[in-house]
Design a protein around this motif. Structure first.
Motif, PDB file in Angstrom:
ATOM      1  N   VAL A 109      19.598  15.785  44.182  1.00 13.42           N
ATOM      2  CA  VAL A 109      19.567  16.835  45.115  1.00 13.42           C
ATOM      3  C   VAL A 109      20.661  17.704  45.041  1.00 13.42           C
ATOM      4  O   VAL A 109      20.635  18.828  45.507  1.00 13.42           O
ATOM      5  N   SER A 110      21.716  17.313  44.648  1.00 15.33           N
ATOM      6  CA  SER A 110      22.838  18.032  44.290  1.00 15.33           C
ATOM      7  C   SER A 110      22.929  18.879  42.771  1.00 15.33           C
ATOM      8  O   SER A 110      24.083  19.391  42.590  1.00 15.33           O
ATOM      9  N   GLN A 111      22.094  18.882  42.170  1.00 17.90           N
ATOM     10  CA  GLN A 111      21.850  19.454  40.798  1.00 17.90           C
ATOM     11  C   GLN A 111      21.005  20.554  41.141  1.00 17.90           C
ATOM     12  O   GLN A 111      19.871  20.499  41.570  1.00 17.90           O
ATOM     13  N   ASP A 112      20.923  21.355  40.173  1.00 21.77           N
ATOM     14  CA  ASP A 112      19.903  22.453  39.967  1.00 21.77           C
ATOM     15  C   ASP A 112      19.563  22.428  38.230  1.00 21.77           C
ATOM     16  O   ASP A 112      20.535  21.951  37.363  1.00 21.77           O
ATOM     17  N   GLY A 113      18.824  23.275  37.808  1.00 24.76           N
ATOM     18  CA  GLY A 113      18.163  23.513  36.446  1.00 24.76           C
ATOM     19  C   GLY A 113      17.974  22.074  35.684  1.00 24.76           C
ATOM     20  O   GLY A 113      17.313  21.271  36.368  1.00 24.76           O
ATOM     21  N   GLU A 114      18.522  22.235  34.546  1.00 22.75           N
ATOM     22  CA  GLU A 114      18.271  20.993  33.696  1.00 22.75           C
ATOM     23  C   GLU A 114      18.458  19.453  34.194  1.00 22.75           C
ATOM     24  O   GLU A 114      17.868  18.702  34.002  1.00 22.75           O
ATOM     25  N   PRO A 115      19.860  19.644  34.578  1.00 20.32           N
ATOM     26  CA  PRO A 115      20.291  18.188  35.218  1.00 20.32           C
ATOM     27  C   PRO A 115      19.434  17.774  36.515  1.00 20.32           C
ATOM     28  O   PRO A 115      19.101  16.694  36.488  1.00 20.32           O
ATOM     29  N   HIS A 116      19.132  18.689  37.374  1.00 20.24           N
ATOM     30  CA  HIS A 116      18.070  18.450  38.288  1.00 20.24           C
ATOM     31  C   HIS A 116      16.708  17.922  37.828  1.00 20.24           C
ATOM     32  O   HIS A 116      16.028  17.028  38.107  1.00 20.24           O
ATOM     33  N   ARG A 117      16.232  18.547  36.705  1.00 14.65           N
ATOM     34  CA  ARG A 117      14.673  18.165  36.242  1.00 14.65           C
ATOM     35  C   ARG A 117      14.974  16.779  35.515  1.00 14.65           C
ATOM     36  O   ARG A 117      13.965  15.906  35.677  1.00 14.65           O
ATOM     37  N   ARG A 118      15.969  16.647  34.901  1.00 16.90           N
ATOM     38  CA  ARG A 118      16.343  15.358  34.373  1.00 16.90           C
ATOM     39  C   ARG A 118      16.288  14.023  35.405  1.00 16.90           C
ATOM     40  O   ARG A 118      15.556  13.064  35.426  1.00 16.90           O
ATOM     41  N   LEU A 119      17.202  14.144  36.354  1.00 20.34           N
ATOM     42  CA  LEU A 119      17.254  13.187  37.328  1.00 20.34           C
ATOM     43  C   LEU A 119      15.974  13.118  38.465  1.00 20.34           C
ATOM     44  O   LEU A 119      15.405  12.004  38.642  1.00 20.34           O
ATOM     45  N   ARG A 120      15.528  14.184  38.594  1.00 18.42           N
ATOM     46  CA  ARG A 120      14.067  14.270  39.683  1.00 18.42           C
ATOM     47  C   ARG A 120      13.033  13.676  38.775  1.00 18.42           C
ATOM     48  O   ARG A 120      12.151  12.778  39.286  1.00 18.42           O
ATOM     49  N   GLY A 121      13.065  13.858  37.346  1.00 19.49           N
ATOM     50  CA  GLY A 121      11.980  13.354  36.817  1.00 19.49           C
ATOM     51  C   GLY A 121      12.058  11.646  36.924  1.00 19.49           C
ATOM     52  O   GLY A 121      11.112  10.979  37.065  1.00 19.49           O
ATOM     53  N   ALA A 122      13.221  11.091  36.888  1.00 21.75           N
ATOM     54  CA  ALA A 122      13.256   9.713  36.868  1.00 21.75           C
ATOM     55  C   ALA A 122      13.120   9.429  38.199  1.00 21.75           C
ATOM     56  O   ALA A 122      12.495   8.240  38.382  1.00 21.75           O
ATOM     57  N   VAL A 123      13.229   9.884  39.104  1.00 17.93           N
ATOM     58  CA  VAL A 123      13.155   9.392  40.585  1.00 17.93           C
ATOM     59  C   VAL A 123      11.468   9.562  40.835  1.00 17.93           C
ATOM     60  O   VAL A 123      10.782   8.584  41.368  1.00 17.93           O
ATOM     61  N   THR A 124      10.883  10.693  40.296  1.00 19.97           N
ATOM     62  CA  THR A 124       9.493  10.692  40.525  1.00 19.97           C
ATOM     63  C   THR A 124       8.715   9.507  39.737  1.00 19.97           C
ATOM     64  O   THR A 124       7.785   8.865  40.235  1.00 19.97           O
ATOM     65  N   ASP A 125       9.092   9.353  38.291  1.00 23.98           N
ATOM     66  CA  ASP A 125       8.588   8.535  37.547  1.00 23.98           C
ATOM     67  C   ASP A 125       8.831   6.930  38.310  1.00 23.98           C
ATOM     68  O   ASP A 125       8.021   6.042  38.405  1.00 23.98           O
ATOM     69  N   GLY A 126      10.174   6.752  39.013  1.00 25.55           N
ATOM     70  CA  GLY A 126      10.402   5.417  39.407  1.00 25.55           C
ATOM     71  C   GLY A 126       9.499   5.053  40.636  1.00 25.55           C
ATOM     72  O   GLY A 126       8.856   4.182  41.061  1.00 25.55           O
TER      73      GLY A 126
END
Length: 413
Positions: A109-126
């Motif tokens: 939530v605190s990130q944009d761009g590539e850092p956001h995509r990396r972390l959101r991908g982990a959340v979505t997959d989890g």
């Protein structure tokens, strides 16, 4: 109202230009936030200068289109609080009740761009891995357990005894926490949203509990969201894991419990809806959509930060300004919804789940808990009815949300 009688100055930051700004906290907002939103829209248009707790200046985005522009454009309106001018210049204390909601954290939530995509991908997959093991089954189990506690009495307060606890108990199963911990976390999760002097203390309590959970799951992995985050190929570090556990816990509990209470309120104050749900002629999904439009679980969502000087809704926003998103007033914007009484079933273009890159990734989980919670309750308690006149039902609002105070019901035993 806590507002000076002054005409708005044209342009940027309320503080920099000496502009009068309404305080979006206190008794006026607590008793009737929608009247406040309507007044701000009338006086200021689609974007209004406000102050948050601690007299912190911000812009409240009231217009539907303006909210969508902010949500859809992270390059102009970042979620990274490190560019927030008042934070950067040391005007926000670490003990401020705004910190749990607005401060930067190592989460998606605190990130944009590539850092956001990396972390959101982990959340979505989890979430996908954890919820594939049966959210509705967990919701059915805990709904029946909560109902068992009052089914023989013929009376209950569905807020205090049902809607506040059911989502958190399901979340404990998803995260891998013991159910007893979930009951302890209900108060702390609600207090973070409510704000006030205890918000930081309750936030710290949540982080401690979730930190202990992550340590246990490193030693003893299981089929849960916590283990999925720890083992994800994105390689989350310890702080990132705990921050995302906190994010999912607070966001999912507070929003789902709020919507579940509002759906039950709507059903129990309308005999046609109630009979339609019991008979199967009406789908819970349609009632949920109505609530999402009329009473979104987060009335105001934190927050975005202007990455440069720009214009929004006729206002000059300056680099580093804080904007908070009026999801409730946006849903009621007369420019996109001129007839507030028109039927909205099947229309999912509301702002309740946010929008853009940061749109809620767990909305299907909340929907499943709500639908199951309503179905189980109505079928377990035939003859369920409201125990007070509908006009006696009250709500209390904070900066971020409006929650139903109680929902007294009675039923044959």
């Amino acid at each position: 109202m806590n507002e000076q009688n002054a005409q708005p100055a044209p342009g940027g930051c309320p503080v920099a230009h000496g502009e009068a700004a309404f305080r979006l906290y206190g008794p006026d907002v607590a008793t009737d936030p929608y009247e406040v939103y309507a007044r701000l829209r009338k006086e200021h248009g689609a974007v209004a200068p406000i102050r948050l707790e601690g007299d912190v200046p911000a812009w409240l985005v009231l217009g539907y289109r303006e909210n969508r522009r902010v949500l859809d454009n992270p390059r102009q309106f970042s979620r990274d609080a490190r560019i927030w001018r008042d934070w950067r210049e040391g005007r926000i204390a670490d003990t401020s009740p705004l910190v749990p909601m607005l401060a930067w954290r190592p989460d998606c939530v605190s990130q944009d761009g590539e850092p956001h995509r990396r972390l959101r991908g982990a959340v979505t997959d989890g979430l996908l891995a954890a919820t594939g093991r049966g959210v509705r089954r967990h919701a059915t189990h805990f709904a029946n357990r909560q109902i068992d506690a009052f089914a023989a009495t013929g009376r209950a307060d569905l807020v205090a005894q049902y809607t506040e606890y059911l989502p958190m108990l399901v979340l404990t199963r998803i995260l891998g926490l013991p159910a007893a911990e979930g009951r302890r976390l209900v108060e702390s999760s609600a207090q973070v949203l409510r704000g006030g002097e205890d918000a930081v203390e309750h936030n710290d309590r949540i982080v401690r509990i979730l930190g202990d959970l992550a340590e246990r799951k490193r030693a003893e992995p299981g089929p849960d969201f916590t283990t999925a985050l720890i083992q994800h190929p994105a390689g989350l570090d310890a702080d990132e894991v705990v921050s995302h556990l906190r994010l999912v816990l607070i966001a999912a509990h507070t929003t789902t419990s709020n919507v579940l209470a509002r759906v039950l309120q709507l059903v129990l104050t309308d005999t046609d809806r109630l009979s339609g749900l019991i008979s199967g002629e009406l789908n819970v999904t349609g009632v949920v959509a109505e609530v999402m439009w009329d009473s979104p679980p987060l009335a105001v969502m934190p927050g975005r930060f202007a990455t440069g000087d720009l214009e929004l809704g006729g206002r000059r926003i300056q680099e580093g300004d804080l904007l908070v998103l009026g999801l409730a007033p946006g849903n009621h914007d007369p420019e996109v919804r001129p007839d507030a009484s028109a039927a909205l079933q099947g229309n999912s273009s509301h702002l309740a789940f946010s929008a853009g890159p940061h749109e809620c990734p767990g909305q299907n989980i909340g929907q499943a808990i709500i639908e199951t919670g309503v179905d189980v309750l109505l079928h377990r308690l035939p003859g369920l009815r409201l125990a007070v006149p509908p006009a006696d039902l009250t709500s209390t609002a904070s900066t971020w949300e409006s929650r139903l105070d109680r929902l007294p019901v009675e039923f044959p035993v």
